[in-house]
Design a protein around this motif. Structure first.
Motif, PDB file in Angstrom:
ATOM      1  N   LEU A 109     -11.517 -15.205  10.891  1.00  0.00           N
ATOM      2  CA  LEU A 109     -10.248 -14.597  10.483  1.00  0.00           C
ATOM      3  C   LEU A 109     -10.093 -13.187  11.027  1.00  0.00           C
ATOM      4  O   LEU A 109      -9.729 -12.252  10.317  1.00  0.00           O
ATOM      5  CB  LEU A 109     -10.116 -14.636   8.960  1.00  0.00           C
ATOM      6  CG  LEU A 109      -9.965 -16.066   8.397  1.00  0.00           C
ATOM      7  CD1 LEU A 109      -9.982 -16.064   6.888  1.00  0.00           C
ATOM      8  CD2 LEU A 109      -8.694 -16.740   8.926  1.00  0.00           C
ATOM      9  N   GLU A 110     -10.338 -13.085  12.333  1.00  0.00           N
ATOM     10  CA  GLU A 110     -10.116 -11.826  13.031  1.00  0.00           C
ATOM     11  C   GLU A 110      -8.626 -11.576  13.241  1.00  0.00           C
ATOM     12  O   GLU A 110      -8.186 -10.422  13.216  1.00  0.00           O
ATOM     13  CB  GLU A 110     -10.837 -11.857  14.381  1.00  0.00           C
ATOM     14  CG  GLU A 110     -10.659 -10.615  15.218  1.00  0.00           C
ATOM     15  CD  GLU A 110     -11.444 -10.663  16.519  1.00  0.00           C
ATOM     16  OE1 GLU A 110     -11.342  -9.704  17.296  1.00  0.00           O
ATOM     17  OE2 GLU A 110     -12.167 -11.663  16.758  1.00  0.00           O
ATOM     18  N   THR A 111      -7.856 -12.648  13.434  1.00  0.00           N
ATOM     19  CA  THR A 111      -6.433 -12.500  13.747  1.00  0.00           C
ATOM     20  C   THR A 111      -5.582 -13.385  12.841  1.00  0.00           C
ATOM     21  O   THR A 111      -6.072 -14.350  12.233  1.00  0.00           O
ATOM     22  CB  THR A 111      -6.155 -12.886  15.213  1.00  0.00           C
ATOM     23  OG1 THR A 111      -6.390 -14.293  15.379  1.00  0.00           O
ATOM     24  CG2 THR A 111      -7.038 -12.109  16.170  1.00  0.00           C
ATOM     25  N   LYS A 112      -4.288 -13.074  12.815  1.00  0.00           N
ATOM     26  CA  LYS A 112      -3.361 -13.906  12.055  1.00  0.00           C
ATOM     27  C   LYS A 112      -3.324 -15.316  12.626  1.00  0.00           C
ATOM     28  O   LYS A 112      -3.214 -16.301  11.880  1.00  0.00           O
ATOM     29  CB  LYS A 112      -1.968 -13.285  12.070  1.00  0.00           C
ATOM     30  CG  LYS A 112      -0.949 -14.079  11.264  1.00  0.00           C
ATOM     31  CD  LYS A 112       0.422 -13.438  11.260  1.00  0.00           C
ATOM     32  CE  LYS A 112       1.401 -14.268  10.420  1.00  0.00           C
ATOM     33  NZ  LYS A 112       2.748 -13.675  10.378  1.00  0.00           N
ATOM     34  N   LEU A 158      -5.976 -10.519  20.826  1.00  0.00           N
ATOM     35  CA  LEU A 158      -7.249 -11.177  21.130  1.00  0.00           C
ATOM     36  C   LEU A 158      -7.083 -12.431  21.972  1.00  0.00           C
ATOM     37  O   LEU A 158      -7.796 -12.623  22.963  1.00  0.00           O
ATOM     38  CB  LEU A 158      -7.971 -11.535  19.818  1.00  0.00           C
ATOM     39  CG  LEU A 158      -9.250 -12.370  19.980  1.00  0.00           C
ATOM     40  CD1 LEU A 158     -10.376 -11.516  20.549  1.00  0.00           C
ATOM     41  CD2 LEU A 158      -9.668 -12.992  18.655  1.00  0.00           C
ATOM     42  N   GLU A 159      -6.167 -13.296  21.581  1.00  0.00           N
ATOM     43  CA  GLU A 159      -6.055 -14.600  22.229  1.00  0.00           C
ATOM     44  C   GLU A 159      -5.645 -14.476  23.696  1.00  0.00           C
ATOM     45  O   GLU A 159      -6.023 -15.321  24.523  1.00  0.00           O
ATOM     46  CB  GLU A 159      -5.065 -15.481  21.464  1.00  0.00           C
ATOM     47  CG  GLU A 159      -5.546 -15.890  20.076  1.00  0.00           C
ATOM     48  CD  GLU A 159      -5.425 -14.792  19.023  1.00  0.00           C
ATOM     49  OE1 GLU A 159      -6.099 -14.890  17.982  1.00  0.00           O
ATOM     50  OE2 GLU A 159      -4.636 -13.834  19.239  1.00  0.00           O
ATOM     51  N   LEU A 160      -4.884 -13.438  24.037  1.00  0.00           N
ATOM     52  CA  LEU A 160      -4.555 -13.190  25.437  1.00  0.00           C
ATOM     53  C   LEU A 160      -5.600 -12.308  26.100  1.00  0.00           C
ATOM     54  O   LEU A 160      -5.925 -12.489  27.278  1.00  0.00           O
ATOM     55  CB  LEU A 160      -3.167 -12.553  25.558  1.00  0.00           C
ATOM     56  CG  LEU A 160      -2.002 -13.533  25.397  1.00  0.00           C
ATOM     57  CD1 LEU A 160      -1.569 -13.626  23.939  1.00  0.00           C
ATOM     58  CD2 LEU A 160      -0.849 -13.164  26.292  1.00  0.00           C
ATOM     59  N   ASN A 180     -10.551  -3.762  16.371  1.00  0.00           N
ATOM     60  CA  ASN A 180      -9.376  -4.266  15.667  1.00  0.00           C
ATOM     61  C   ASN A 180      -8.118  -3.488  16.039  1.00  0.00           C
ATOM     62  O   ASN A 180      -7.017  -4.054  16.084  1.00  0.00           O
ATOM     63  CB  ASN A 180      -9.594  -4.190  14.155  1.00  0.00           C
ATOM     64  CG  ASN A 180     -10.784  -5.013  13.695  1.00  0.00           C
ATOM     65  OD1 ASN A 180     -11.221  -5.935  14.382  1.00  0.00           O
ATOM     66  ND2 ASN A 180     -11.330  -4.688  12.544  1.00  0.00           N
ATOM     67  N   LEU A 181      -8.274  -2.191  16.309  1.00  0.00           N
ATOM     68  CA  LEU A 181      -7.145  -1.376  16.730  1.00  0.00           C
ATOM     69  C   LEU A 181      -6.776  -1.652  18.190  1.00  0.00           C
ATOM     70  O   LEU A 181      -5.607  -1.766  18.535  1.00  0.00           O
ATOM     71  CB  LEU A 181      -7.479   0.112  16.553  1.00  0.00           C
ATOM     72  CG  LEU A 181      -7.521   0.631  15.117  1.00  0.00           C
ATOM     73  CD1 LEU A 181      -8.093   2.038  15.094  1.00  0.00           C
ATOM     74  CD2 LEU A 181      -6.133   0.620  14.494  1.00  0.00           C
ATOM     75  N   LYS A 182      -7.792  -1.731  19.033  1.00  0.00           N
ATOM     76  CA  LYS A 182      -7.572  -1.886  20.474  1.00  0.00           C
ATOM     77  C   LYS A 182      -6.751  -3.131  20.800  1.00  0.00           C
ATOM     78  O   LYS A 182      -5.869  -3.105  21.656  1.00  0.00           O
ATOM     79  CB  LYS A 182      -8.932  -1.951  21.174  1.00  0.00           C
ATOM     80  CG  LYS A 182      -8.887  -2.256  22.662  1.00  0.00           C
ATOM     81  CD  LYS A 182      -8.736  -1.024  23.496  1.00  0.00           C
ATOM     82  CE  LYS A 182      -8.981  -1.334  24.960  1.00  0.00           C
ATOM     83  NZ  LYS A 182      -8.821  -0.143  25.811  1.00  0.00           N
ATOM     84  N   ILE A 183      -7.052  -4.242  20.109  1.00  0.00           N
ATOM     85  CA  ILE A 183      -6.367  -5.493  20.419  1.00  0.00           C
ATOM     86  C   ILE A 183      -5.431  -5.929  19.288  1.00  0.00           C
ATOM     87  O   ILE A 183      -4.999  -7.082  19.250  1.00  0.00           O
ATOM     88  CB  ILE A 183      -7.366  -6.606  20.786  1.00  0.00           C
ATOM     89  CG1 ILE A 183      -8.396  -6.822  19.684  1.00  0.00           C
ATOM     90  CG2 ILE A 183      -8.055  -6.276  22.095  1.00  0.00           C
ATOM     91  CD1 ILE A 183      -9.394  -7.941  19.994  1.00  0.00           C
ATOM     92  N   GLY A 184      -5.116  -4.998  18.393  1.00  0.00           N
ATOM     93  CA  GLY A 184      -4.063  -5.222  17.416  1.00  0.00           C
ATOM     94  C   GLY A 184      -4.322  -6.328  16.416  1.00  0.00           C
ATOM     95  O   GLY A 184      -3.387  -6.991  15.954  1.00  0.00           O
ATOM     96  N   SER A 185      -5.596  -6.519  16.024  1.00  0.00           N
ATOM     97  CA  SER A 185      -5.919  -7.619  15.115  1.00  0.00           C
ATOM     98  C   SER A 185      -5.471  -7.350  13.689  1.00  0.00           C
ATOM     99  O   SER A 185      -5.182  -8.280  12.935  1.00  0.00           O
ATOM    100  CB  SER A 185      -7.425  -7.898  15.145  1.00  0.00           C
ATOM    101  OG  SER A 185      -7.832  -8.293  16.429  1.00  0.00           O
TER     102      SER A 185
END
Length: 505
Positions: free
Chosen positions: A248-251, A83-85, A309-314
């Motif tokens: 809290l979408e990502t670590k 996500l962040e990138l 969530n799968l597409k961007i590996g969250s």
């Protein structure tokens, strides 16, 4: 009577899970007047559209509980990344150029048409305006939804902190010249943003017979100042409208909460007094048991976006623990570039599958009736529309689908709900009805000249190519610093793992 559907199979999705093997549905003035076997016997059908429902299924329209329409032109355009990138390439943080009304109208209409043709009757658009909202762009978005005939609730998903304040470690990683550029990007003060919202709500909320509505969004709690977070909640309470928050979408966001506040962002918004039954917590992946308990106590809703969530590996949301806590859950596409389309049927199927790789206890896996509930009633509750749409019930708004059961997904038909979740992809849709009006029939959108729309979108090809090139160049310049930040956050032990397998060394 406006529409009479006779002799159809009916899946009401009401709280009693009522189904009819054969029933009639009567619609008048946008309202479901009556449902049941032989309900149309003896009524005056003069002037009404009478539909033979033999071999068809009538069910509630699907509800897309989370969407970002400003990236509707980026289908298939972006390379997968965390996500962040990923956001660097779709919403460049140094962008200062707004778009005109015609562009925004066309962009919004393209998504609305695809949603309607896939059976989505209600859309919750967390609509961001870069770098700040303009009356022209906001008006174009709202007019597009009005003209399309879809039911929609729209936010202004704006940030009001500097880019480097939204992430851990980033300030120290960035060179001085990039930090300076970030400080030159226009931002709204809290008072300015609330002023925009008041005008937005005054002009658009409840228009088109309440089909077009407004909601509130902070984007995410780390993306606005604390006073803005609270002011938006006050606005949500004043108008009793949903308050959208990506949490809290990502670590990395879990790490950021610890760095900024010494706690998770769920606990932060709770302490700020903005976690309420109007709150819509989007994603909710990297949550712990205390977070789940806080959300359950608040009465908030969660929107699950499994394909995104799968597409961007969250990561994989802890579905069963959230469900067992009694939290309402809806389903969302999120946005076109992380779905590469607008197919909520595929979202439902993915939600039914992805949790099976996260939990070996198969009794915990999502069931088809839970998926259908999230696609209908759950989405309605998240939007505050639970007394209007999301089920077929007398007195509710007439938002429904007519599905052809004489198609391959239903041949042979063993279990209707399983077929809808795991076999159907939207191709069996015969009719989409919103607010008692037929807006799609036999694959044709009736409210819009679709060929002209597609031609117009293709006319933006050169402009889009230039924009993508500029966005890519800007993102490539920033990406090495964001990657370093991402890897540093990923290496942090946060006491949980939301990826399907163990972290690699």
């Amino acid at each position: 009577m406006d529409i009479v559907i006779r002799n159809a199979r009916v899946l009401t999705m009401d709280t009693n899970d009522t189904e009819y093997e054969r029933a009639d549905v009567l619609i008048a003035n946008g309202i479901i007047e009556k449902i049941g076997p032989d309900a149309s016997v003896g009524i005056d059908t003069e002037g009404a559209r009478v539909i033979d429902g033999q071999g068809k299924l009538v069910m509630p329209g699907l509800i897309n509980a989370h969407f970002h329409s400003p990236v509707n032109f980026l289908k298939g355009a972006l390379v997968d990344a965390p996500l962040e990138l990923y956001m660097l390439y779709e919403v460049p943080p140094l962008q200062c150029q707004t778009v005109d009304g015609d562009y925004a109208y066309t962009r919004t209409m393209l998504g609305a048409v695809e949603l309607l043709k896939q059976g989505v009757t209600t859309n919750h658009d967390d609509c961001f305006f870069v770098p700040v909202p303009t009356e022209e762009e906001v008006g174009a978005v709202m007019q597009a939804y009005t003209d399309a005939g879809i039911r929609a609730s729209v936010t202004m998903c704006q940030v009001n902190v500097r880019e480097y304040e939204k992430y851990p470690f980033l300030y120290d990683l960035l060179p001085d010249d990039i930090r300076t550029e970030m400080e030159e990007v226009p931002l709204l003060t809290t008072d300015e943003l609330i002023g925009h919202y008041e005008q937005f709500i005054d002009k658009w909320h409840g228009t088109s017979g309440n089909r077009i509505r407004c909601s509130v969004s902070c984007s995410a709690p780390q993306r606005v100042t604390p006073d803005c977070l609270r002011a938006l909640n006050d606005l949500s309470a004043k108008y009793n409208i949903p308050y959208n928050m990506h949490i809290l979408e990502t670590k990395l966001q879990r790490v950021l909460g610890q760095e900024m506040h010494g706690k998770s962002f769920i606990q932060y918004v709770k302490d700020q007094g903005v976690l309420t039954d109007r709150s819509v917590v989007i994603h909710s992946i990297w949550v712990d048991d205390d977070d789940i308990a806080a959300m359950a106590e608040s009465g908030c809703s969660i929107v699950h976006n499994p394909i995104s969530n799968l597409k961007i590996g969250s990561g994989v949301m802890p579905f069963r623990r959230l469900k067992q806590a009694g939290i309402n859950i809806g389903l969302g596409i999120d946005e076109v570039p992380v779905d590469d389309g607008c197919n909520l049927w595929t979202v439902g199927k993915t939600a039914g599958l992805v949790h099976k790789i996260a939990d070996p206890e198969y009794h915990q896996w999502p069931k088809e009736d839970e998926i259908l509930e999230m696609l209908t009633r759950g989405g309605a509750r998240s939007m505050g529309l639970q007394d209007q749409v999301g089920m077929l019930q007398e007195g509710f708004r007439a938002d429904m689908l007519l599905i052809d059961l004489d198609t391959l997904p239903f041949t042979p038909l063993h279990n209707l709900k399983r077929a809808l979740v795991f076999c159907e992809n939207g191709a069996s849709l015969k009719m989409t009805i919103v607010d008692g009006k037929i807006v799609v029939e036999d694959g044709e959108i009736l409210t819009v000249d679709e060929p002209a729309l597609r031609k117009k979108v293709r006319g933006y090809a050169d402009q889009l190519e230039r924009q993508l090139q500029e966005m890519t160049e800007s993102a490539d310049r920033l990406a090495p610093y964001y990657r370093e930040m991402y890897l540093k956050a990923t290496a942090r032990d946060v006491g949980m793992n939301r990826w399907a397998g163990p972290m690699q060394p």
